[in-house]
Design a protein around this motif. Structure first.
Motif, PDB file in Angstrom:
ATOM      1  N   ILE A 129       0.825  -1.207   0.000  1.00  0.00           N
ATOM      2  CA  ILE A 129       0.000   0.000   0.000  1.00  0.00           C
ATOM      3  C   ILE A 129       0.861   1.259   0.000  1.00  0.00           C
ATOM      4  CG2 ILE A 129      -1.662   1.334   1.371  1.00  0.00           C
ATOM      5  CD1 ILE A 129      -2.664  -1.505   2.397  1.00  0.00           C
ATOM      6  N   GLU A 130       1.887   1.275   0.841  1.00  0.00           N
ATOM      7  CA  GLU A 130       2.714   2.469   1.001  1.00  0.00           C
ATOM      8  C   GLU A 130       3.752   2.646  -0.104  1.00  0.00           C
ATOM      9  OE1 GLU A 130       3.527   3.533   5.427  1.00  0.00           O
ATOM     10  OE2 GLU A 130       3.529   1.333   5.275  1.00  0.00           O
ATOM     11  N   SER A 131       4.302   1.538  -0.601  1.00  0.00           N
ATOM     12  CA  SER A 131       5.386   1.603  -1.589  1.00  0.00           C
ATOM     13  C   SER A 131       5.132   0.638  -2.747  1.00  0.00           C
ATOM     14  CB  SER A 131       6.717   1.247  -0.915  1.00  0.00           C
ATOM     15  OG  SER A 131       6.976   2.079   0.172  1.00  0.00           O
ATOM     16  N   PRO A 132       4.057   0.857  -3.504  1.00  0.00           N
ATOM     17  CA  PRO A 132       3.789  -0.059  -4.621  1.00  0.00           C
ATOM     18  C   PRO A 132       4.895   0.031  -5.662  1.00  0.00           C
ATOM     19  CG  PRO A 132       2.377   1.873  -4.761  1.00  0.00           C
ATOM     20  CD  PRO A 132       3.114   1.975  -3.451  1.00  0.00           C
ATOM     21  N   PRO A 133       5.112  -1.052  -6.420  1.00  0.00           N
ATOM     22  CA  PRO A 133       6.153  -1.040  -7.447  1.00  0.00           C
ATOM     23  C   PRO A 133       5.939   0.016  -8.531  1.00  0.00           C
ATOM     24  CG  PRO A 133       5.363  -3.280  -7.054  1.00  0.00           C
ATOM     25  CD  PRO A 133       4.466  -2.361  -6.296  1.00  0.00           C
ATOM     26  N   SER A 134       4.678   0.416  -8.766  1.00  0.00           N
ATOM     27  CA  SER A 134       4.391   1.458  -9.749  1.00  0.00           C
ATOM     28  C   SER A 134       3.060   2.116  -9.390  1.00  0.00           C
ATOM     29  CB  SER A 134       4.315   0.878 -11.171  1.00  0.00           C
ATOM     30  OG  SER A 134       3.066   0.233 -11.377  1.00  0.00           O
ATOM     31  N   ALA A 135       2.751   3.200 -10.072  1.00  0.00           N
ATOM     32  CA  ALA A 135       1.469   3.884  -9.849  1.00  0.00           C
ATOM     33  C   ALA A 135       0.302   3.041 -10.338  1.00  0.00           C
ATOM     34  CB  ALA A 135       1.478   5.237 -10.558  1.00  0.00           C
ATOM     35  N   ALA A 167      -8.847  -6.333  -2.983  1.00  0.00           N
ATOM     36  CA  ALA A 167      -8.311  -6.734  -4.285  1.00  0.00           C
ATOM     37  C   ALA A 167      -6.956  -6.060  -4.461  1.00  0.00           C
ATOM     38  CB  ALA A 167      -9.248  -6.310  -5.412  1.00  0.00           C
ATOM     39  N   ALA A 168      -6.030  -6.778  -5.061  1.00  0.00           N
ATOM     40  CA  ALA A 168      -4.718  -6.227  -5.405  1.00  0.00           C
ATOM     41  C   ALA A 168      -4.469  -6.547  -6.871  1.00  0.00           C
ATOM     42  CB  ALA A 168      -3.633  -6.830  -4.524  1.00  0.00           C
ATOM     43  N   ALA A 169      -3.999  -5.561  -7.608  1.00  0.00           N
ATOM     44  CA  ALA A 169      -3.774  -5.741  -9.038  1.00  0.00           C
ATOM     45  C   ALA A 169      -2.721  -4.755  -9.528  1.00  0.00           C
ATOM     46  CB  ALA A 169      -5.079  -5.542  -9.808  1.00  0.00           C
ATOM     47  N   GLY A 170      -2.194  -5.069 -10.685  1.00  0.00           N
ATOM     48  CA  GLY A 170      -1.206  -4.196 -11.306  1.00  0.00           C
ATOM     49  C   GLY A 170      -0.818  -4.758 -12.654  1.00  0.00           C
ATOM     50  N   GLU A 222      -8.477   3.496 -16.813  1.00  0.00           N
ATOM     51  CA  GLU A 222      -7.733   4.756 -16.631  1.00  0.00           C
ATOM     52  C   GLU A 222      -6.263   4.578 -16.979  1.00  0.00           C
ATOM     53  OE1 GLU A 222      -8.136   6.358 -12.684  1.00  0.00           O
ATOM     54  OE2 GLU A 222     -10.332   6.235 -12.758  1.00  0.00           O
ATOM     55  N   ASP A 223      -5.721   3.385 -16.688  1.00  0.00           N
ATOM     56  CA  ASP A 223      -4.307   3.106 -16.925  1.00  0.00           C
ATOM     57  C   ASP A 223      -4.027   2.539 -18.316  1.00  0.00           C
ATOM     58  OD1 ASP A 223      -3.635   3.984 -14.396  1.00  0.00           O
ATOM     59  OD2 ASP A 223      -3.704   1.988 -13.500  1.00  0.00           O
ATOM     60  N   SER A 224      -5.058   2.510 -19.180  1.00  0.00           N
ATOM     61  CA  SER A 224      -4.943   2.069 -20.580  1.00  0.00           C
ATOM     62  C   SER A 224      -4.577   0.595 -20.751  1.00  0.00           C
ATOM     63  CB  SER A 224      -3.940   2.943 -21.339  1.00  0.00           C
ATOM     64  OG  SER A 224      -4.370   4.288 -21.307  1.00  0.00           O
ATOM     65  N   PHE A 225      -4.954  -0.239 -19.785  1.00  0.00           N
ATOM     66  CA  PHE A 225      -4.792  -1.679 -19.990  1.00  0.00           C
ATOM     67  C   PHE A 225      -5.847  -2.148 -20.980  1.00  0.00           C
ATOM     68  CE2 PHE A 225      -2.846  -1.489 -15.664  1.00  0.00           C
ATOM     69  CZ  PHE A 225      -1.609  -2.037 -15.990  1.00  0.00           C
ATOM     70  N   LYS A 226      -5.487  -3.126 -21.798  1.00  0.00           N
ATOM     71  CA  LYS A 226      -6.408  -3.650 -22.811  1.00  0.00           C
ATOM     72  C   LYS A 226      -6.917  -5.049 -22.473  1.00  0.00           C
ATOM     73  CE  LYS A 226      -4.785  -0.859 -26.674  1.00  0.00           C
ATOM     74  NZ  LYS A 226      -4.606   0.246 -25.833  1.00  0.00           N
ATOM     75  N   ALA A 227      -6.252  -5.723 -21.547  1.00  0.00           N
ATOM     76  CA  ALA A 227      -6.642  -7.073 -21.145  1.00  0.00           C
ATOM     77  C   ALA A 227      -6.143  -7.324 -19.725  1.00  0.00           C
ATOM     78  CB  ALA A 227      -6.046  -8.107 -22.099  1.00  0.00           C
ATOM     79  N   ALA A 228      -6.659  -8.390 -19.128  1.00  0.00           N
ATOM     80  CA  ALA A 228      -6.227  -8.751 -17.774  1.00  0.00           C
ATOM     81  C   ALA A 228      -6.238 -10.266 -17.629  1.00  0.00           C
ATOM     82  CB  ALA A 228      -7.135  -8.109 -16.729  1.00  0.00           C
ATOM     83  N   VAL A 229      -5.430 -10.743 -16.702  1.00  0.00           N
ATOM     84  CA  VAL A 229      -5.365 -12.165 -16.380  1.00  0.00           C
ATOM     85  C   VAL A 229      -5.494 -12.345 -14.871  1.00  0.00           C
ATOM     86  CG1 VAL A 229      -3.957 -12.772 -18.397  1.00  0.00           C
ATOM     87  CG2 VAL A 229      -2.832 -12.165 -16.237  1.00  0.00           C
TER      88      VAL A 229
END
Length: 192
Positions: A54-60, A81-84, A133-140
């Motif tokens: 939560i405090e130091s995610p690998p990216s925005a 939920a956690a995702a990236g 918002e982050d322009s992802f086109k797909a997810a797994v």
């Protein structure tokens, strides 16, 4: 459906997230993992990991969200939920890296006593909105073969198996997983 909402997790939520993870795993996965593995999970250790996520995610584009159920007298954190971006944890064995526009669900859990009240759907909808918002086109997302509830939930929301599989080594016991995927419609309206 229960009255509830989803919000970004705060560092002060890490303990509740760890409690939900531990409770859910010990309930939902008690026949999936060896009993001693579940018994030896350390809630404080899990909480430290969630605080760092939560405090130091690998990216925005890495996010942790929580589901809150509103009661008359008080509210309860009931799921998370956690995702990236899809990283090496999203890959099948010997699979090349996934494209940069593919997201991955790393965790999506609702404490069993709060299940079937719309919290999982709200968490997933909020996550998909952030992916747009982050322009992802797909997810797994990976699901345990024996976790029929998670597979049914994801399939009911448009996810499909993509043919990838793997087995996690849990204390010399192989636990099979299958991967599901979904296309993200950039034009879809935000969840509300």
């Amino acid at each position: 459906m229960a009255l509830g909402f989803v919000r970004p997790a705060r560092p002060t939520d890490a303990g509740e997230i760890a409690r939900i993870q531990l409770t859910t795993w010990r309930t939902a996965y008690r026949r999936l993992f060896p009993a001693h593995v579940l018994a030896n999970l350390d809630e404080a250790y899990l909480a430290r990991g969630w605080a760092e996520a939560i405090e130091s995610p690998p990216s925005a584009r890495h996010r942790v969200l929580i589901a809150v159920e509103q009661g008359e007298a008080e509210s309860h954190v009931v799921g998370f939920a956690a995702a990236g971006p899809a990283d090496e944890q999203a890959l099948a064995p010997e699979e090349p890296p996934l494209p940069d526009d593919v997201a991955a669900v790393t965790d999506l859990l609702v404490e069993p006593r709060w299940g079937r009240r719309g919290h999982g759907s709200r968490l997933l909808a909020a996550t998909v909105d952030l992916w747009r918002e982050d322009s992802f086109k797909a997810a797994v997302a990976w699901a345990y073969d024996a976790d029929e509830a998670m597979r049914k939930f994801l399939v009911s929301t448009g996810w499909e198996p993509d043919g990838a599989g793997r087995a996690l080594d849990v204390d010399d016991m192989l636990v099979p997983q299958l991967r599901l995927h979904v296309a993200i419609d950039p034009q879809a309206p935000a969840a509300g």
